[in-house]
Design a protein around this motif. Sequence first.
Motif, mmCIF file in Angstrom:
data_model
loop_
_atom_site.group_PDB
_atom_site.id
_atom_site.type_symbol
_atom_site.label_atom_id
_atom_site.label_comp_id
_atom_site.label_asym_id
_atom_site.label_seq_id
_atom_site.Cartn_x
_atom_site.Cartn_y
_atom_site.Cartn_z
ATOM 1 N N UNK A 83 -1.327 -29.539 9.125
ATOM 2 C CA UNK A 83 -0.497 -28.392 8.756
ATOM 3 C C UNK A 83 -1.301 -27.262 8.116
ATOM 4 N N UNK A 84 -0.743 -26.081 8.224
ATOM 5 C CA UNK A 84 -1.319 -24.877 7.625
ATOM 6 C C UNK A 84 -0.186 -24.169 6.887
ATOM 7 N N UNK A 85 -0.379 -23.940 5.595
ATOM 8 C CA UNK A 85 0.619 -23.246 4.785
ATOM 9 C C UNK A 85 0.159 -21.816 4.567
ATOM 10 N N UNK A 86 1.074 -20.877 4.794
ATOM 11 C CA UNK A 86 0.753 -19.463 4.648
ATOM 12 C C UNK A 86 1.730 -18.782 3.705
ATOM 13 N N UNK A 87 1.204 -17.888 2.908
ATOM 14 C CA UNK A 87 2.021 -16.970 2.124
ATOM 15 C C UNK A 87 2.158 -15.720 2.981
ATOM 16 N N UNK A 88 3.396 -15.301 3.210
ATOM 17 C CA UNK A 88 3.656 -14.190 4.130
ATOM 18 C C UNK A 88 4.466 -13.115 3.405
ATOM 19 N N UNK A 89 4.013 -11.876 3.517
ATOM 20 C CA UNK A 89 4.713 -10.742 2.913
ATOM 21 C C UNK A 89 5.079 -9.736 3.992
ATOM 22 N N UNK A 90 6.297 -9.200 3.885
ATOM 23 C CA UNK A 90 6.753 -8.141 4.795
ATOM 24 C C UNK A 90 6.882 -6.853 3.988
ATOM 25 N N UNK A 91 6.224 -5.811 4.458
ATOM 26 C CA UNK A 91 6.247 -4.497 3.807
ATOM 27 C C UNK A 91 6.733 -3.464 4.812
ATOM 28 N N UNK A 92 7.610 -2.583 4.370
ATOM 29 C CA UNK A 92 8.122 -1.510 5.228
ATOM 30 C C UNK A 92 7.402 -0.214 4.902
ATOM 31 N N UNK A 93 6.832 0.389 5.926
ATOM 32 C CA UNK A 93 6.291 1.739 5.782
ATOM 33 C C UNK A 93 7.431 2.660 6.172
ATOM 34 N N UNK A 94 7.949 3.370 5.181
ATOM 35 C CA UNK A 94 9.146 4.178 5.381
ATOM 36 C C UNK A 94 8.872 5.354 6.305
ATOM 37 N N UNK A 95 9.749 5.530 7.276
ATOM 38 C CA UNK A 95 9.584 6.562 8.302
ATOM 39 C C UNK A 95 9.547 7.959 7.709
ATOM 40 N N UNK A 96 10.388 8.218 6.728
ATOM 41 C CA UNK A 96 10.488 9.580 6.191
ATOM 42 C C UNK A 96 9.507 9.857 5.062
ATOM 43 N N UNK A 97 9.241 8.867 4.242
ATOM 44 C CA UNK A 97 8.469 9.116 3.026
ATOM 45 C C UNK A 97 7.049 8.544 3.058
ATOM 46 N N UNK A 98 6.743 7.768 4.085
ATOM 47 C CA UNK A 98 5.420 7.150 4.262
ATOM 48 C C UNK A 98 5.080 6.152 3.155
ATOM 49 N N UNK A 99 6.022 5.892 2.253
ATOM 50 C CA UNK A 99 5.785 4.926 1.182
ATOM 51 C C UNK A 99 5.787 3.516 1.769
ATOM 52 N N UNK A 100 4.990 2.639 1.183
ATOM 53 C CA UNK A 100 4.923 1.238 1.590
ATOM 54 C C UNK A 100 5.646 0.423 0.523
ATOM 55 N N UNK A 101 6.729 -0.269 0.930
ATOM 56 C CA UNK A 101 7.541 -1.029 -0.020
ATOM 57 C C UNK A 101 7.681 -2.477 0.439
ATOM 58 N N UNK A 102 7.549 -3.388 -0.518
ATOM 59 C CA UNK A 102 7.691 -4.809 -0.205
ATOM 60 C C UNK A 102 9.157 -5.131 0.055
ATOM 61 N N UNK A 103 9.407 -5.765 1.184
ATOM 62 C CA UNK A 103 10.755 -6.097 1.610
ATOM 63 C C UNK A 103 11.100 -7.541 1.250
ATOM 64 N N UNK A 104 10.210 -8.447 1.582
ATOM 65 C CA UNK A 104 10.430 -9.869 1.329
ATOM 66 C C UNK A 104 9.110 -10.611 1.427
ATOM 67 N N UNK A 105 9.130 -11.849 0.971
ATOM 68 C CA UNK A 105 7.966 -12.728 1.064
ATOM 69 C C UNK A 105 8.470 -14.143 1.231
ATOM 70 N N UNK A 106 7.637 -14.993 1.787
ATOM 71 C CA UNK A 106 8.020 -16.383 1.961
ATOM 72 C C UNK A 106 6.817 -17.247 2.232
ATOM 73 N N UNK A 107 7.056 -18.533 2.219
ATOM 74 C CA UNK A 107 6.023 -19.518 2.525
ATOM 75 C C UNK A 107 6.376 -20.153 3.861
ATOM 76 N N UNK A 108 5.450 -20.097 4.796
ATOM 77 C CA UNK A 108 5.648 -20.665 6.132
ATOM 78 C C UNK A 108 4.676 -21.823 6.321
#
Length: 125
Positions: A83-108
């Motif tokens: 098995x391989x355990x990964x920490x995974x983060x999802x970040x949204x680069x906002x279309x209008x503001x170009x800001x990068x914001x963390x949406x969610x994270x999880x362990x897969x």
Amino acid sequence: MTTPTGELTLRTLAMPADANPAGDIFGGWVMAQMDLASGIRAAELAHGRVVTAAVKEMAFELPVKIGDTLNIYTQITRVGRTSITLSVEAWAQRARHRALEKVTAGTFIMVALDDDGKPKPVPAA
């Protein structure tokens, strides 16, 4: 402001077909992208096929909107025999503001498979 942890593994654009009537992207779509990124990263380490065995500790902090670029970061946190355990983060680069914001994270947790679909040892790095 925090910054992403791990290696940028997948980038994709949130499209109208992936959204509810309010314009928020379905959480299942975000989770699927995280699963794809986990599979890419784990398959590189396993030198072959992997499958998702488990997803743990996921909570959505912010919505993803139509037009945002979803960036998935992965970090291998543990390698077991098969098995391989990964920490995974999802970040949204906002279309209008170009800001990068963390949406969610999880362990897969992914499992390496041989040609017959049976768990196989992960090769030494």
